[in-house]
Design an enzyme around this catalytic site. Structure first.
Site, PDB file in Angstrom:
ATOM      1  N   HIS A   6       1.053  12.731  -7.056  1.00 37.24           N
ATOM      2  CA  HIS A   6      -0.278  12.332  -6.578  1.00 37.24           C
ATOM      3  C   HIS A   6      -0.523  12.926  -5.194  1.00 37.24           C
ATOM      4  CE1 HIS A   6       0.545   8.725  -9.290  1.00 37.24           C
ATOM      5  NE2 HIS A   6      -0.581   9.206  -9.769  1.00 37.24           N
ATOM      6  N   ALA A  11       0.903   3.286  -8.133  1.00 39.20           N
ATOM      7  CA  ALA A  11       2.331   3.619  -8.138  1.00 39.20           C
ATOM      8  C   ALA A  11       2.466   5.094  -7.740  1.00 39.20           C
ATOM      9  CB  ALA A  11       2.969   3.325  -9.490  1.00 39.20           C
ATOM     10  N   MET A  38      -3.801   5.599 -11.241  1.00 37.86           N
ATOM     11  CA  MET A  38      -3.548   4.202 -11.622  1.00 37.86           C
ATOM     12  C   MET A  38      -2.513   3.600 -10.667  1.00 37.86           C
ATOM     13  SD  MET A  38      -4.082   3.928 -15.672  1.00 37.86           S
ATOM     14  CE  MET A  38      -2.512   4.516 -16.236  1.00 37.86           C
ATOM     15  N   HIS A  58       3.148   8.732  -6.211  1.00 38.83           N
ATOM     16  CA  HIS A  58       4.370   9.494  -5.962  1.00 38.83           C
ATOM     17  C   HIS A  58       3.982  10.864  -5.431  1.00 38.83           C
ATOM     18  CE1 HIS A  58       3.212  11.343  -9.708  1.00 38.83           C
ATOM     19  NE2 HIS A  58       3.297  10.173 -10.332  1.00 38.83           N
ATOM     20  N   SER A  70       4.457   7.863 -12.685  1.00 37.96           N
ATOM     21  CA  SER A  70       4.622   6.485 -12.186  1.00 37.96           C
ATOM     22  C   SER A  70       5.605   5.721 -13.066  1.00 37.96           C
ATOM     23  CB  SER A  70       3.276   5.770 -12.179  1.00 37.96           C
ATOM     24  OG  SER A  70       2.359   6.511 -11.430  1.00 37.96           O
ATOM     25  N   GLY A 105      -3.690  16.243 -12.652  1.00 39.30           N
ATOM     26  CA  GLY A 105      -2.427  16.962 -12.836  1.00 39.30           C
ATOM     27  C   GLY A 105      -2.314  17.557 -14.240  1.00 39.30           C
ATOM     28  N   GLU A 106      -1.656  18.704 -14.305  1.00 35.09           N
ATOM     29  CA  GLU A 106      -1.456  19.348 -15.616  1.00 35.09           C
ATOM     30  C   GLU A 106      -0.396  18.640 -16.456  1.00 35.09           C
ATOM     31  OE1 GLU A 106      -0.689  23.491 -14.976  1.00 35.09           O
ATOM     32  OE2 GLU A 106      -2.836  23.973 -14.845  1.00 35.09           O
TER      33      GLU A 106
HETATM   34  O1  PAF Z   1      -4.014   9.972 -15.296  1.00 35.29           O
HETATM   35  C1  PAF Z   1      -4.254   8.797 -14.934  1.00 35.29           C
HETATM   36  O2  PAF Z   1      -3.600   8.258 -14.038  1.00 35.29           O
HETATM   37  C2  PAF Z   1      -5.357   8.017 -15.626  1.00 35.29           C
HETATM   38  O3  PAF Z   1      -5.451   8.352 -16.965  1.00 35.29           O
HETATM   39  C3  PAF Z   1      -6.719   8.168 -14.916  1.00 35.29           C
HETATM   40  C4  PAF Z   1      -7.230   9.602 -14.976  1.00 35.29           C
HETATM   41  C5  PAF Z   1      -6.606   7.720 -13.483  1.00 35.29           C
HETATM   42  C6  PAF Z   1      -7.755   7.291 -15.618  1.00 35.29           C
HETATM   43  O4  PAF Z   1      -7.393   5.956 -15.596  1.00 35.29           O
END
Ligand code: PAF
Length: 301
Positions: A55, A50, A48, A52, A207, A168-169
């Site tokens: 990610h 933002a 989504m 970091h 985020s 991510g876990e």
């Molecule tokens: O984990 C997230 O950032 C969101 O839930 C995802 C998997 C991108 C779905 O919008």
């Protein structure tokens, strides 16, 4: 309407970079179809934005295991039960692209769709059953959240058609739910879970951390500290006793408010009543730091 564009940004040091960003699924699909002939394996990291280091670690893993990685950046409205949270969610496409460029200029494809490109006129989620996983923890506190997550992730899987997708876990329940979604709908994708990325003081990367006021950011590592202490107690104490102990730690805390602490079976995500040596458990926590909701978890055995 802008369909695909080269985003040109000025780096803080006046350094220019280019990266292809698709805002439209038709153009993205055309591009990915062309890539197909030279690509054995396509990775996917849905986000989504933002972005970091958490990610970045998912994307780096994706690049190790695939020739190309698609990164989607989309703040999905249907997974927010709280409108204020949706409005305040950070949107930082320019700096996100900057981070992605520093990881790889050539092998990352960015898809940053509009709400219209994903939902058209119907910004609603589909109802999903994940064999009960959706009723635990986050499902109890965030109404409709996993319907929204299932809707967007299924949609993105259909558009991107990746071989491997990375999650991510930190959002362990989401990871389990997406594995279940792929299994139930026969979606041909390997859903790969990646370890939680933490700041040097232990706070799980999120985020939302950027929205923490300084005193709350300073207090937040207490969450992981408490999880680690709970893990130490797990060998000798019952799940109930540990839960009571954790609850007390937060009752005595000035800034952090506990929403839930649960020790659960990793397969069913059901709260454990009596421990079994044959099962794997994790502790899950949700905490409010001011109006920012933070979640974390830890493997216990
Ligand atoms: O984990 C997230 O950032 C969101 O839930 C995802 C998997 C991108 C779905 O919008």
């Amino acid at each position: 309407m802008q369909i695909a564009s080269k985003i040109l940004s000025l780096h803080a040091l006046n350094f220019c970079y280019f990266m292809t960003v698709f805002f439209n699924k038709t153009e993205l699909r055309q591009y990915l179809d062309q890539l197909k002939s030279k690509t054995k394996s396509l990775g996917f990291v849905p986000t989504m934005g933002a972005l970091h280091q958490g990610h970045a670690s998912l994307i780096e893993k994706g690049l190790e295991q695939n020739e190309y990685v698609v990164v989607s950046i989309f703040v999905n409205p249907t997974q927010f039960d709280n409108q204020e949270d949706l409005v305040k969610y950070p949107r930082t496409l320019d700096t996100d692209v900057e981070l992605l460029t520093s990881i790889s200029e050539d092998n990352i494809v960015v898809y940053a769709p509009t709400v219209d490109d994903i939902y058209g006129d119907h910004v609603v989620s589909t109802a999903f059953s994940y064999d009960g996983l959706e009723h635990e923890m986050e499902g109890r506190f965030r109404d409709g959240h996993f319907d929204g997550v299932g809707t967007i992730v299924k949609r993105l899987f259909e558009i991107v058609q990746p071989h491997n997708a990375y999650f991510g876990e930190k959002d362990f329940q989401q990871l389990m739910i997406i594995k279940k979604l792929a299994e139930k709908y026969d979606i041909p994708v390997n859903v790969i879970g990646c370890k939680i990325h933490r700041a040097s003081d232990g706070l799980a990367m999120s985020s939302r951390n950027t929205r923490l006021k300084p005193e709350f950011r300073k207090a937040a590592p207490f969450i992981y500290k408490t999880l680690k202490a709970a893990k130490e107690k797990f060998g000798t104490k019952s799940a109930n006793k540990i839960t009571e102990w954790v609850t007390r730690q937060f009752e005595n805390h000035d800034l952090l408010e506990l929403e839930y602490f649960i020790i659960a079976d990793v397969k069913t995500l059901k709260t454990v009543k009596r421990k079994s040596n044959k099962k794997k458990y994790r502790a899950f926590i949700a905490v409010y730091a001011d109006d920012i909701r933070l979640i974390d978890n830890i493997a216990l055995n």
